[in-house]
Scaffold this motif. Structure first.
Motif, short mmCIF file in Angstrom:
data_model
loop_
_atom_site.label_atom_id
_atom_site.label_comp_id
_atom_site.label_asym_id
_atom_site.label_seq_id
_atom_site.Cartn_x
_atom_site.Cartn_y
_atom_site.Cartn_z
N PRO A 69 0.83 -1.22 0.00
CA PRO A 69 0.00 0.00 0.00
C PRO A 69 0.86 1.26 0.00
CG PRO A 69 -0.81 -1.59 1.61
CD PRO A 69 0.51 -2.11 1.12
N LYS A 70 0.50 2.18 -0.86
CA LYS A 70 1.22 3.44 -0.96
C LYS A 70 0.80 4.35 0.18
CE LYS A 70 2.36 7.05 -4.33
NZ LYS A 70 2.06 7.57 -5.69
N ARG A 71 1.78 4.77 0.99
CA ARG A 71 1.49 5.63 2.14
C ARG A 71 1.37 7.08 1.71
NH1 ARG A 71 6.05 5.25 6.24
NH2 ARG A 71 4.59 6.44 7.54
N LYS A 72 0.39 7.75 2.24
CA LYS A 72 0.25 9.18 2.02
C LYS A 72 1.31 9.90 2.83
CE LYS A 72 -3.13 12.93 2.19
NZ LYS A 72 -4.52 13.32 2.58
N LYS A 73 1.96 10.88 2.22
CA LYS A 73 3.03 11.61 2.91
C LYS A 73 2.45 12.32 4.14
CE LYS A 73 6.21 13.74 0.51
NZ LYS A 73 6.99 14.76 -0.27
#
Length: 407
Positions: A69-73
């Motif tokens: 899963p791509k983490r939100k900055k």
């Protein structure tokens, strides 16, 4: 009984469907399943024009896929990085160092830990990374203390620094360059020669060629209309604005000519390109199609294909244009210049030289015999040097070569 198959984890952190994705899928379609068992690991489940997602394409090939899963900055990261941008305005190197350090802590190291766990749990033999070194750092970190071979496929002119080169030389068993010029850049920056091998991008040269008039009919373009075209993501690196600027000059020189310019692709530069087309008074000539899955249909429709990029690896789209007998003009940059021999199978203009590009557009537009000469030579070149079977067997041979049998 233990399987003799080499288990490979393919890591790709791309964000959009491009030439690298297509090259990867061509490999996965043909790789010997009796020798290799591949699982793909991605950050993004991106789509192509017909609504097909990455996991759908891989599922049709019976290739398992995992997603990290791509983490939100986080907000704190944004604040700290902005602080460094402002506070360290006096030193570009210091600014890059500290911003990269923050990026390493919140993003790269956590992802490396997840990839390491996948490699251990899946008992993989090889980590195969499908982008370029600077975008696959977490893979190097993940495999560093494991008995896993690392293969990097470098698909574009790489961005390198001393620290990254050291990481490659210590942790990468083999780096595949898609062109000789990419290989030269790797070694020029210090990557060990014995770790580098050139396996050029390739295409299926045996496929049936599309009807040149299908797209014209769909777009209601007369068979007599001359078509310039380009295909690629609408991003700054592709420099589509240079083509529009050159066509603006072309129009002034050839005011009564009957032509269209088709731009196939999607991306963040679309509105800017539409604005340029309007300022250049080209809005009646330019057609934006968005992403199209049937690239060959469009390439075969073009009379001239133009690729104006600032850098490439070894662009498949030029190979495809050559295969379907479309004349090519490209910028004289890494990768592109390896495929086009100037005045033999196409034309090369110096990157950003609008006047030179305009001259070449006019020259080919007015000379059907020259276009035919170029396409004949280009077709022969592709069929001789860039067949997909050589590409697949080359990558397979690297997997055999790096496989660590003492696991």
């Amino acid at each position: 009984m233990k399987s003799n198959k080499k288990k490979i984890l393919l890591l790709d952190n791309g964000e959009e469907w491009g030439g690298g994705t297509n090259s990867m899928l061509e490999l996965l379609k043909r790789i010997n399943r009796e020798n290799f068992s591949i699982t793909c690991c991605f950050y993004n489940n991106y789509f192509r024009g017909n609504g097909e997602s990455l996991d759908m394409a891989l599922s049709s090939l019976k290739i398992p896929v995992l997603f990290i899963p791509k983490r939100k900055k986080p907000q704190w990261v944004k604040i700290i990085q902005e602080f460094f941008r402002i506070a360290l305005f006096f030193s570009k190197n210091l600014k890059i160092f500290f911003i990269s350090y923050v990026n390493m802590q919140w993003k790269i190291l956590p992802n490396a830990k997840k990839i390491s766990s996948l490699l251990i749990l899946g008992k993989y033999d090889i980590l195969y990374m499908n982008n370029q070194p600077s975008t696959n750092i977490e893979g190097y970190i993940a495999a560093k203390k494991l008995n896993v071979a690392v293969v990097q496929h470098c698909r574009i002119q790489p961005s390198l620094n001393k620290k990254l080169v050291k990481m490659i030389n210590e942790n990468c068993d083999m780096i595949i360059a898609v062109s000789h010029s990419v290989n030269v850049i790797l070694q020029k920056h210090g990557v060990d020669e014995q770790r580098c091998i050139v396996i050029p991008n390739a295409i299926d040269t045996h496929q049936s060629l599309p009807d040149r008039f299908v797209v014209r009919m769909n777009l209601k373009i007369s068979p007599k209309t001359f078509i310039f075209g380009t295909i690629g993501s609408l991003i700054a690196r592709k420099s589509h604005h240079h083509i529009l600027q050159a066509l603006g000059k072309f129009k002034k020189i050839n005011s009564s000519s009957n032509w269209k310019f088709i731009i196939v692709g999607t991306g963040p530069e679309r509105q800017s390109l539409q604005d340029i087309a309007f300022r250049e008074n080209l809005h009646q000539h330019v057609i934006f199609t968005g992403f199209q899955n049937n690239a060959l249909d469009y390439l075969s429709t073009f009379d001239i294909f133009i690729l104006a990029s600032s850098k490439e690896g070894l662009p498949r789209v030029i190979l495809e244009a050559m295969l379907v007998n479309t004349s090519v003009i490209g910028s004289n940059v890494t990768g592109t210049a390896e495929l086009i021999t100037h005045n033999v199978n196409g034309l090369l203009f110096e990157y950003g030289n609008i006047a030179q590009l305009t001259k070449y557009l006019t020259r080919l537009y007015n000379n059907a015999e020259l276009r035919m000469k170029f396409t004949r030579a280009a077709g022969q070149h592709v069929r001789k040097h860039y067949v997909i079977e050589n590409y697949v067997s080359g990558v397979e041979s690297i997997f055999f070569q790096v496989y660590k049998q003492d696991k």
